[in-house]
Design a protein around this motif. Structure first.
Motif, PDB file in Angstrom:
ATOM      1  N   GLY A 174      40.328  27.173  60.277  1.00 56.27           N
ATOM      2  CA  GLY A 174      39.554  25.992  60.618  1.00 56.27           C
ATOM      3  C   GLY A 174      40.449  24.914  61.192  1.00 56.27           C
ATOM      4  N   GLY A 175      39.907  23.756  61.436  1.00 56.99           N
ATOM      5  CA  GLY A 175      40.701  22.662  61.995  1.00 56.99           C
ATOM      6  C   GLY A 175      40.709  22.720  63.511  1.00 56.99           C
ATOM      7  N   SER A 176      41.433  21.782  64.104  1.00 54.22           N
ATOM      8  CA  SER A 176      41.466  21.659  65.561  1.00 54.22           C
ATOM      9  C   SER A 176      42.707  22.281  66.191  1.00 54.22           C
ATOM     10  CB  SER A 176      41.388  20.179  65.959  1.00 54.22           C
ATOM     11  OG  SER A 176      42.474  19.464  65.383  1.00 54.22           O
ATOM     12  N   GLY A 177      43.676  22.666  65.370  1.00 57.10           N
ATOM     13  CA  GLY A 177      44.886  23.268  65.914  1.00 57.10           C
ATOM     14  C   GLY A 177      45.867  22.218  66.402  1.00 57.10           C
ATOM     15  N   ASP A 178      47.113  22.612  66.621  1.00 55.16           N
ATOM     16  CA  ASP A 178      48.124  21.639  67.031  1.00 55.16           C
ATOM     17  C   ASP A 178      48.746  21.948  68.384  1.00 55.16           C
ATOM     18  OD1 ASP A 178      49.476  23.904  66.349  1.00 55.16           O
ATOM     19  OD2 ASP A 178      51.022  22.905  65.171  1.00 55.16           O
ATOM     20  N   VAL A 179      48.185  22.903  69.127  1.00 51.79           N
ATOM     21  CA  VAL A 179      48.696  23.221  70.459  1.00 51.79           C
ATOM     22  C   VAL A 179      48.018  22.320  71.479  1.00 51.79           C
ATOM     23  CG1 VAL A 179      48.914  24.975  72.246  1.00 51.79           C
ATOM     24  CG2 VAL A 179      49.157  25.612  69.843  1.00 51.79           C
ATOM     25  N   ASN A 180      48.805  21.651  72.308  1.00 52.50           N
ATOM     26  CA  ASN A 180      48.260  20.824  73.369  1.00 52.50           C
ATOM     27  C   ASN A 180      49.100  20.996  74.631  1.00 52.50           C
ATOM     28  OD1 ASN A 180      50.580  19.079  73.117  1.00 52.50           O
ATOM     29  ND2 ASN A 180      49.565  18.079  71.383  1.00 52.50           N
ATOM     30  N   THR A 181      48.701  20.339  75.696  1.00 51.97           N
ATOM     31  CA  THR A 181      49.383  20.503  76.976  1.00 51.97           C
ATOM     32  C   THR A 181      50.846  20.096  76.901  1.00 51.97           C
ATOM     33  OG1 THR A 181      47.334  20.122  78.197  1.00 51.97           O
ATOM     34  CG2 THR A 181      49.388  19.804  79.401  1.00 51.97           C
ATOM     35  N   TYR A 182      51.120  18.979  76.246  1.00 54.72           N
ATOM     36  CA  TYR A 182      52.509  18.523  76.158  1.00 54.72           C
ATOM     37  C   TYR A 182      53.385  19.542  75.456  1.00 54.72           C
ATOM     38  CZ  TYR A 182      56.648  16.038  74.606  1.00 54.72           C
ATOM     39  OH  TYR A 182      57.966  15.687  74.339  1.00 54.72           O
ATOM     40  N   LYS A 183      52.898  20.101  74.361  1.00 53.08           N
ATOM     41  CA  LYS A 183      53.708  21.043  73.594  1.00 53.08           C
ATOM     42  C   LYS A 183      53.982  22.334  74.358  1.00 53.08           C
ATOM     43  CE  LYS A 183      52.678  19.431  68.916  1.00 53.08           C
ATOM     44  NZ  LYS A 183      52.130  19.776  67.581  1.00 53.08           N
ATOM     45  N   ILE A 184      52.978  22.832  75.072  1.00 53.65           N
ATOM     46  CA  ILE A 184      53.218  24.082  75.795  1.00 53.65           C
ATOM     47  C   ILE A 184      54.134  23.855  77.001  1.00 53.65           C
ATOM     48  CG2 ILE A 184      51.043  25.102  75.054  1.00 53.65           C
ATOM     49  CD1 ILE A 184      49.908  24.561  77.793  1.00 53.65           C
ATOM     50  N   VAL A 185      54.070  22.651  77.593  1.00 56.35           N
ATOM     51  CA  VAL A 185      54.993  22.347  78.684  1.00 56.35           C
ATOM     52  C   VAL A 185      56.412  22.188  78.134  1.00 56.35           C
ATOM     53  CG1 VAL A 185      55.647  20.633  80.421  1.00 56.35           C
ATOM     54  CG2 VAL A 185      53.251  21.288  80.156  1.00 56.35           C
ATOM     55  N   LYS A 186      56.521  21.552  76.987  1.00 60.55           N
ATOM     56  CA  LYS A 186      57.837  21.326  76.389  1.00 60.55           C
ATOM     57  C   LYS A 186      58.554  22.630  76.067  1.00 60.55           C
ATOM     58  CE  LYS A 186      60.124  19.153  72.435  1.00 60.55           C
ATOM     59  NZ  LYS A 186      59.955  18.454  71.149  1.00 60.55           N
TER      60      LYS A 186
END
Length: 248
Positions: free
Chosen positions: A48-60
């Motif tokens: 559950g939850g929204s997760g912590d992967v976002n555009t900034y993190k995958i680019v980093k």
């Protein structure tokens, strides 16, 4: 040197291997982004939850993939190309010194390494923006991360270029560029274990990882300065090696 720089840039722009290696880097980056997104979806379904992967993190974390290996291969090909096809004698015959040839190839290959990184990061950003949107709350210094990754590229480029230029042959240069950093990492880890030290965290790969991981680790300023020191030391070492070759 201006004519040599134009010659080297023209050679890069007309070479197939630069575009192939860059394409591989981009494809891998997109696949990595896709894998991270799928992992987040699975985690959301389970926990559950929204997760912590976002555009900034995958680019980093994009350059934490196979960029290191691809740059090692690219520099091994580029730095040894004249020796391999025999055109180095023609260049030296026109009155250019080995130091001038070294610097021109060094500058052009460094620009190419940064171009490859920027293209790869841009591809990851575009994929991330379409998949996750633009990240608004980053929570860390983007400038520090950018500087750290840039200095990491400087250090890796210096190491791989000097090794390749010294060896002078494509096959051995590729092998050495890939194997030697791994051997150094293993040796430093062994030293850390036996002597209870932390030398491995100051090696190039570990320092670079501190800026390409999900969270910054260690003293960012110290890490940046050490990476710059590596870049300067290896670049200067390459100049001395070019002089030794000329004297022979």
């Amino acid at each position: 040197m201006g004519k040599l720089l134009k010659f080297e840039f023209r050679k890069i722009l007309t070479s197939k291997y630069f575009y192939i290696i860059t394409a591989v880097s981009v494809v891998y980056a997109i696949l990595q982004c896709w894998a991270l997104g799928e992992t987040q979806k699975i985690a959301q379904e389970i926990f559950g939850g929204s997760g912590d992967v976002n555009t900034y993190k995958i680019v980093k974390v994009t350059l934490a993939g196979i960029y290191d290996t691809l740059i090692a291969i690219f520099l091994a090909i580029f730095a040894t190309s004249e020796v391999s096809n025999g055109t180095d004698k023609n260049i030296f015959g026109k009155g250019y010194s080995r130091e001038t040839v070294y610097l021109s190839k060094y500058i052009v290959s460094l620009v190419s390494a940064f171009a490859m990184a920027i293209i790869t990061l841009l591809a990851a950003f575009i994929y991330g923006a379409f998949s996750f949107g633009i990240t608004k709350d980053i929570g860390e210094s983007v400038i520090t991360v950018i500087l750290g990754q840039a200095c990491g590229i400087l250090a890796m480029h210096a190491l791989y270029f000097v090794l390749s230029y010294t060896i002078g042959k494509i096959g051995p240069a590729i092998a050495l560029n890939i194997v030697l950093p791994l051997v150094v990492t293993l040796v430093l880890m062994l030293i850390d274990t036996l002597a209870k030290m932390e030398t491995s965290k100051y090696w190039i790969s570990s320092l670079f990882t501190s800026f390409t991981g999900y969270a910054e680790s260690g003293d960012a300023l110290v890490n940046i300065l050490v990476l710059l020191a590596y870049a300067v030391v290896f670049a200067v070492a390459g100049l001395f090696i070019s002089q030794i070759k000329e004297s022979k």
